[in-house]
Design a protein around this motif. Structure first.
Motif, mmCIF file in Angstrom:
data_model
loop_
_atom_site.group_PDB
_atom_site.id
_atom_site.type_symbol
_atom_site.label_atom_id
_atom_site.label_comp_id
_atom_site.label_asym_id
_atom_site.label_seq_id
_atom_site.Cartn_x
_atom_site.Cartn_y
_atom_site.Cartn_z
ATOM 1 N N GLN A 28 16.278 23.524 23.376
ATOM 2 C CA GLN A 28 17.303 24.562 23.268
ATOM 3 C C GLN A 28 16.701 25.955 23.450
ATOM 4 O O GLN A 28 17.304 26.845 24.088
ATOM 5 N N LEU A 29 15.486 26.161 22.877
ATOM 6 C CA LEU A 29 14.816 27.453 23.060
ATOM 7 C C LEU A 29 14.501 27.684 24.532
ATOM 8 O O LEU A 29 14.719 28.788 25.073
ATOM 9 N N ARG A 76 16.524 26.128 34.921
ATOM 10 C CA ARG A 76 17.613 26.031 33.933
ATOM 11 C C ARG A 76 18.248 24.648 33.944
ATOM 12 O O ARG A 76 18.515 24.055 32.894
ATOM 13 N N LYS A 77 18.489 24.121 35.160
ATOM 14 C CA LYS A 77 19.101 22.784 35.244
ATOM 15 C C LYS A 77 18.162 21.727 34.664
ATOM 16 O O LYS A 77 18.616 20.787 33.980
ATOM 17 N N LEU A 78 16.852 21.883 34.911
ATOM 18 C CA LEU A 78 15.894 20.931 34.337
ATOM 19 C C LEU A 78 15.909 21.002 32.812
ATOM 20 O O LEU A 78 15.897 19.974 32.116
ATOM 21 N N ALA A 79 15.963 22.228 32.272
ATOM 22 C CA ALA A 79 16.020 22.387 30.814
ATOM 23 C C ALA A 79 17.309 21.796 30.251
ATOM 24 O O ALA A 79 17.317 21.161 29.182
ATOM 25 N N GLU A 80 18.423 22.011 30.989
ATOM 26 C CA GLU A 80 19.695 21.411 30.539
ATOM 27 C C GLU A 80 19.618 19.890 30.547
ATOM 28 O O GLU A 80 20.127 19.211 29.642
ATOM 29 N N GLU A 110 16.884 18.057 30.195
ATOM 30 C CA GLU A 110 16.062 17.646 29.050
ATOM 31 C C GLU A 110 16.853 17.758 27.742
ATOM 32 O O GLU A 110 16.755 16.903 26.853
ATOM 33 N N LEU A 111 17.655 18.825 27.643
ATOM 34 C CA LEU A 111 18.463 18.990 26.436
ATOM 35 C C LEU A 111 19.484 17.862 26.296
ATOM 36 O O LEU A 111 19.725 17.345 25.213
ATOM 37 N N LEU A 112 20.114 17.492 27.441
ATOM 38 C CA LEU A 112 21.079 16.379 27.404
ATOM 39 C C LEU A 112 20.405 15.079 26.968
ATOM 40 O O LEU A 112 20.945 14.314 26.157
ATOM 41 N N GLU A 113 19.214 14.808 27.524
ATOM 42 C CA GLU A 113 18.506 13.585 27.139
ATOM 43 C C GLU A 113 18.144 13.609 25.663
ATOM 44 O O GLU A 113 18.302 12.600 24.947
ATOM 45 N N ALA A 114 17.661 14.745 25.167
ATOM 46 C CA ALA A 114 17.316 14.845 23.747
ATOM 47 C C ALA A 114 18.560 14.675 22.874
ATOM 48 O O ALA A 114 18.533 14.019 21.827
ATOM 49 N N ALA A 127 30.008 19.222 22.364
ATOM 50 C CA ALA A 127 30.690 20.497 22.464
ATOM 51 C C ALA A 127 29.694 21.618 22.751
ATOM 52 O O ALA A 127 29.971 22.544 23.534
ATOM 53 N N GLY A 128 28.482 21.527 22.117
ATOM 54 C CA GLY A 128 27.464 22.550 22.370
ATOM 55 C C GLY A 128 27.008 22.539 23.810
ATOM 56 O O GLY A 128 26.822 23.570 24.437
ATOM 57 N N ARG A 129 26.859 21.309 24.367
ATOM 58 C CA ARG A 129 26.422 21.225 25.763
ATOM 59 C C ARG A 129 27.512 21.797 26.687
ATOM 60 O O ARG A 129 27.227 22.471 27.669
ATOM 61 N N THR A 130 28.778 21.496 26.341
ATOM 62 C CA THR A 130 29.900 22.003 27.155
ATOM 63 C C THR A 130 29.919 23.511 27.149
ATOM 64 O O THR A 130 30.110 24.194 28.184
ATOM 65 N N GLN A 131 29.720 24.115 25.928
ATOM 66 C CA GLN A 131 29.697 25.562 25.853
ATOM 67 C C GLN A 131 28.534 26.154 26.635
ATOM 68 O O GLN A 131 28.627 27.173 27.308
ATOM 69 N N ALA A 132 27.370 25.441 26.531
ATOM 70 C CA ALA A 132 26.199 25.928 27.256
ATOM 71 C C ALA A 132 26.443 25.865 28.750
ATOM 72 O O ALA A 132 26.062 26.758 29.507
#
Length: 225
Positions: free
Chosen positions: A141-142, A186-190, A192-196, A220-225
């Motif tokens: 997330q960071l 950014r897409k790579l970080a997203e 990784e965030l989705l997988e986590a 919901a957090g991923r959708t907002q992001a």
């Protein structure tokens, strides 16, 4: 002389005859009396015999009744003994069944305690892994936040560059390339965030029913992001 003797003999004979006659009468009377007594005694004997036969018959009936009662008591005792034996056998069978059930329950309880120990260790390991995944999620997330901020900065810079129109086309292309790289980051970080988030949701679904709510929050957090 002979006549006198004969007369005398006749008198003696007559006297003897009369005496014999009297004795005969006495004997006849005694005989009749004895016959009467005998008949009376025979009557008494017959009555006694009848009474004895009646008593014997009554006694036989009572003996028969007693024997029947004894036989009935014997049958009742046998039935009672069989019933008691049946009850005793049933109690023995019930006791054996209860002992087998007790041993089985003790074995099952021991196995359940062992399984509970394994489950507790697995839960502890899962919690450790969850903490690790949550830490990775925070890091992702960071990184995503940094990437988003970098992307916004680049977008602002690109807009500024486009508004100025003073820069060359080459600089604009470089900015676009940098922006594309930042977008890929950014897409790579997203990703990784989705997988986590998926791993966290999976762990929560294994640990408690409330994982559905947590999964909804992360989605919901991923959708907002």
């Amino acid at each position: 002389m002979q006549i006198a003797e004969m007369s005398k003999n006749l008198q003696e004979v007559e006297k003897t005859r009369k005496q014999v006659q009297r004795e005969k009468s006495d004997l006849q009377a005694a005989l009749e009396e004895m016959e009467g007594s005998l008949k009376h005694e025979e009557g008494k004997i017959l009555r006694v015999q009848l009474e004895l036969n009646q008593l014997k018959s009554e006694l036989d009936c009572k003996i028969t009744e007693k024997e029947e009662e004894i036989e009935q008591l014997k049958r009742n005792s046998q039935r009672a003994a069989k019933a008691m034996q049946s009850v005793l056998d049933a109690e023995i069978r019930s006791r054996n069944v209860a002992l087998r059930l007790k041993k089985k329950m003790e074995r099952d309880l021991s196995e359940m305690e062992i399984q509970l120990g394994h489950s507790n260790r697995q839960v502890a390991e899962t919690q450790k892994h969850l903490c690790s995944v949550q830490s990775q999620l925070k890091d992702s997330q960071l990184h995503l936040g940094d990437a988003l901020r970098s992307s916004e900065d680049l977008k602002e810079q690109l807009a500024l560059v486009e508004r100025r129109n003073g820069l060359s086309l080459e600089e604009s292309e470089e900015r676009k390339v940098a922006l594309a790289r930042t977008e890929c980051t950014r897409k790579l970080a997203e990703h990784e965030l989705l997988e986590a988030s998926d791993r966290v949701q999976l762990l929560h679904s294994h640990m408690c029913p409330s994982s559905l709510h947590s999964g909804s929050t992360l989605e919901a957090g991923r959708t907002q992001a």
